[in-house]
Scaffold this active site. Structure first.
Site, PDB file in Angstrom:
ATOM      1  CB  CYS A 281      37.840  43.437  47.422  1.00 50.12           C
ATOM      2  SG  CYS A 281      37.995  43.105  45.689  1.00 50.12           S
TER       3      CYS A 281
ATOM      4  NE  ARG B 156      37.584  46.250  37.587  1.00 51.76           N
ATOM      5  CZ  ARG B 156      37.593  44.969  37.912  1.00 51.76           C
ATOM      6  NH1 ARG B 156      38.036  44.069  37.065  1.00 51.76           N
ATOM      7  NH2 ARG B 156      37.173  44.578  39.090  1.00 51.76           N
TER       8      ARG B 156
ATOM      9  CD  GLN C  34      33.580  42.991  39.976  1.00 55.14           C
ATOM     10  OE1 GLN C  34      33.648  43.536  41.070  1.00 55.14           O
ATOM     11  NE2 GLN C  34      34.610  42.399  39.410  1.00 55.14           N
TER      12      GLN C  34
ATOM     13  CG  ASP D 173      32.461  41.421  44.070  1.00 57.29           C
ATOM     14  OD1 ASP D 173      32.864  40.259  44.164  1.00 57.29           O
ATOM     15  OD2 ASP D 173      33.204  42.420  44.049  1.00 57.29           O
TER      16      ASP D 173
ATOM     17  CG  HIS E 126      34.516  40.332  48.825  1.00 55.47           C
ATOM     18  ND1 HIS E 126      33.784  41.338  48.248  1.00 55.47           N
ATOM     19  CD2 HIS E 126      35.579  40.107  48.007  1.00 55.47           C
ATOM     20  CE1 HIS E 126      34.389  41.727  47.145  1.00 55.47           C
ATOM     21  NE2 HIS E 126      35.476  41.005  46.963  1.00 55.47           N
TER      22      HIS E 126
ATOM     23  CE  LYS F 153      42.918  33.829  38.089  1.00 50.31           C
ATOM     24  NZ  LYS F 153      42.547  34.979  37.275  1.00 50.31           N
TER      25      LYS F 153
ATOM     26  CG  HIS G  79      38.103  38.285  45.973  1.00 46.00           C
ATOM     27  ND1 HIS G  79      38.102  39.649  46.005  1.00 46.00           N
ATOM     28  CD2 HIS G  79      39.249  37.902  46.580  1.00 46.00           C
ATOM     29  CE1 HIS G  79      39.203  40.077  46.591  1.00 46.00           C
ATOM     30  NE2 HIS G  79      39.924  39.041  46.957  1.00 46.00           N
TER      31      HIS G  79
END
Length: 649
Positions: A337, A366, A384, A386, A388, A472, A518
RNA sequence: GCCGACGUAGCUCAGGGGUAGAGCGUUUCCUUGGUAAGGAAGAGGUCACGGGUUCAAUUCCCGUCGUUGGCUCCA
């Protein structure tokens, strides 16, 4: 006399003080034998509780979820008694029923319990069960309850009782055993016919890692021996679908001690599978108006200080990377992000240009706790899918719906039809925990809930589970053993646009703050592949599977023809290989079956003469000899019937 | 990170105080085959790693690492 209403709507008159089990007997002797729990006026009662007023009564048997829970709750009493008899002086804490069985958390003091002790525990439990002891509830005053457990030096139960109101404390007795208990039991221990201790594990008292660690003993029980056998068989079957086992067998991924724990290595077949999944999503995303971006694997510490992630997770994660330059620190990217925010910030936007949708298959790192790592479902480095979305508040509703469409497209294309969705919203009690205006939150929560309703999704709303920065929607899927995992996620974020000072110019010529969404339909490539493996047992959809067809020449003299067939397959965009080893056809078939390839093409003299291939489907179905073109059509049709294009579903 | 279990050949696993075994795989040879295992021979292990006990440790004890079932955590 009292009037009892049964679930079918019938009202029957009974003498005051009749018990649920007697009502059952009035209906049929068979029902009376099978009733193991009851609810009266929607409150859990014992099957032998005298009913004193008019009301509605529901009777439960083993076939009801409620019946099973009661059965297992009662079994945990039996387990506790068995443990107390075998290990005098232990301290019992809590012992609830769970989805599959029950557990009891016990402070074993100086004793230790391991697998070797299970048979003795099971034997003792069955001994108790066979005694057909009745469960008897009795009310106890708070003072008496406290003094009972103080005498037993059981500080855990004392603590539990201290938090209860006087007048609502009950004990349950059976045989020589007494336990603090809210109630809801089977008539007697005798209907437990099979009892199995499954495993032991550590568990903190009240789930708090600063408090004593107890031993959690897991068990399961059944009213028939046969059901236990079936259950154990089911567990065995589930083990065969374990993605860690299949991943090894199908050569998809591996781990190396040298590389480090939680850091998966994708083998060629796994990488090909992953690439195909990525292409599949990229295609759909392109259609949905996403633009691909690329960001580096590290970023300056300052970036994550700005995003707020450093303050929250910095200490407990991979530590900064230092350079020869003084005070220069970089962090491994724990999420994409912040990078995408800076991509947005690269130039000013007009409201006419929004929404902007930036997508990236971004690998993040992580430092998950070592005990939490699990195959591909919980790792320390993962990618991910991912993206945005930066949009106006007015666009949020529509954008959210479109993201749901995309997420559902992904799940249905891959056969996950029994997902559950969870909508996480604020906890109304603690408004101070959340950032962003109440108005925006209300709008976002309403947008999510409306979208979920409109899409006719099977979802539940969980208050208090929202992130501090926004509500979410998560998609959950169960693994082979029934453990729930979060795959796709869609999150609304009011925080990062603020922190990164993201803006756009509105129609009023004023500067406005965009909303950020997200979203990751797969969640992560690692976890998604893991769950996909467990779901399909390794039999991937035809469009996705690494090798679609294995060409098996009957003998060496057919190898040339096999290679020719391979060429034609390549021309038809069918992924095939030739097994040219000097082995018998039978053996090659066996091994191809075990590799779970969808098709085998057997080529020998006959096929060579006629220019055909003999097609065998995974599982054994013989589709006979056909031309390469016919087989190619078969494959194409099958793929088209399962894989629709996005927005054509 | 915490509690428990486990770690023996590439894989699946047996064994056990006197430095190791099976099946599959792999290599070589024979076999040239028709829908779930053709035959033979060979190679392959510091028994996870480091300490300790012992005349002797892969085996017993302790620690480390890893895996695993839970707990806690989960951006």
């Amino acid at each position: 006399m009292i009037h009892i209403t049964l679930p079918d709507g019938k009202t029957v008159t009974y003498p005051k003080g009749i018990t649920p089990i007697e009502v059952a007997r009035g209906i049929s002797e068979g029902l009376a034998r099978n009733v193991i729990s009851a609810r009266f006026n929607n409150r859990k009662v014992e099957t032998v509780t005298p009913l004193e007023t008019d009301g509605s009564l529901v009777l439960y048997t083993w076939n009801d979820e409620e019946g099973k829970k009661t059965f297992w709750h009662s079994s945990s009493h039996v387990l506790a008694q068995a443990l107390e008899m075998l290990y005098p002086g232990i301290k019992l804490t809590i012992g609830p029923a769970i989805d599959n069985g029950f557990y009891y958390d016990v402070d074993f003091m100086d004793h230790t319990v391991s697998e070797k002790d299970f048979p003795a525990i099971e034997q003792k439990a069955m001994e108790i069960a066979r005694g057909k002891h009745e469960f008897k509830m009795r009310e106890v005053s708070k003072a008496d309850a406290l003094s009972y457990y103080e005498d037993h030096e059981n500080q855990y139960k004392v603590e539990l009782i201290e938090n209860l109101e006087d007048g609502e404390i009950t004990f349950c007795d059976h045989d020589t055993f007494t336990d603090l208990c809210r109630g809801g039991h089977i008539p007697n221990t005798g209907i437990i016919k099979a009892f199995k201790v499954l495993n032991v594990a550590g568990a903190y008292w009240r789930g708090d890692e600063n408090r004593p660690q107890l031993t959690r003993v897991y068990g399961i029980s059944f009213p028939k021996q046969k059901e236990l056998t079936n259950y154990l068989h089911l567990l065995e079957e589930a083990k065969k679908r374990d993605h860690r086992k299949l991943g090894k067998e199908l050569e998809l991924f591996t781990f190396s001690q040298k590389v480090g724990q939680g850091l998966p290595l994708w083998l060629p077949k796994g990488a090909a599978l992953r690439e195909r999944l990525e292409d599949f999503l990229k295609k759909a995303q392109k259609k949905a108006g996403y633009e691909m971006v690329v960001s580096p694997h590290i970023g300056q510490k300052e970036l994550y200080v700005t995003s707020g992630h450093y303050a929250k997770y910095g200490e407990d994660s991979f530590q900064p990377i230092h350079t020869p330059k003084q005070d220069e620190e970089f962090l491994l990217k724990p999420m994409n992000c912040p990078h995408h925010c800076e991509i947005y910030n690269a130039r000013p936007y007009s409201y006419r240009e929004l929404p902007k949708r930036f997508a990236e298959f971004g690998t993040v790192y992580r430092y998950e706790q070592s005990g939490e790592l699990h195959g591909l479902t919980r790792v320390r480095g993962f990618t991910q899918d991912d993206a945005h979305i930066f949009c106006t508040h007015e666009q949020l509703d529509q954008e959210f719906k479109e993201v749901i469409d995309l997420s559902l497209y992904v799940l249905t294309s891959l056969g996950f039809d029994n997902y559950t969705a969870q909508v996480s919203v604020r906890d109304p009690e603690t408004p101070e925990k959340y950032i962003g205006s109440v108005e925006n939150w209300e709008r976002a929560e309403a947008a999510i809930i409306n979208a979920a309703r409109e899409k006719e999704m099977n979802f539940e709303i969980v208050p208090g589970e929202a992130a501090f920065y926004g509500p979410k929607l998560d998609f959950m899927v169960k693994d082979a053993l029934g453990r729930k995992w979060q795959l796709g996620t869609i999150q609304v974020d009011y925080n990062l646009p603020e922190r990164f000072d993201l803006t756009y110019k509105g129609s009023d010529n004023e500067t406005h703050r965009p909303v950020m969404i997200h979203r990751a339909p797969f969640g992560s490539m690692e976890r998604f592949v893991a769950l996909l493996l467990e779901h399909t047992g390794g039999n991937f959809p035809l469009w996705l599977t690494p090798v679609q067809a294995m060409i098996l020449p009957v003998s060496e003299k057919h190898e040339k023809y096999a290679q020719k067939v391979l060429k034609s397959m390549e021309n038809c965009e069918i992924r095939a290989l030739v097994d040219a080893r000097s082995e018998t056809v039978g053996k090659k078939i066996r091994e191809t079956e075990m590799q779970k390839l969808p098709f085998m093409l057997i080529v020998g003299d006959q096929e060579m003469d006629q220019g055909t291939v003999s097609v065998r489907r995974h599982g054994g179905e013989d589709l006979g000899a056909q031309s390469v073109e016919a087989f190619s059509d078969l494959v194409k049709n099958e793929i088209n019937s399962t894989l629709k294009r996005f927005k054509e579903v």
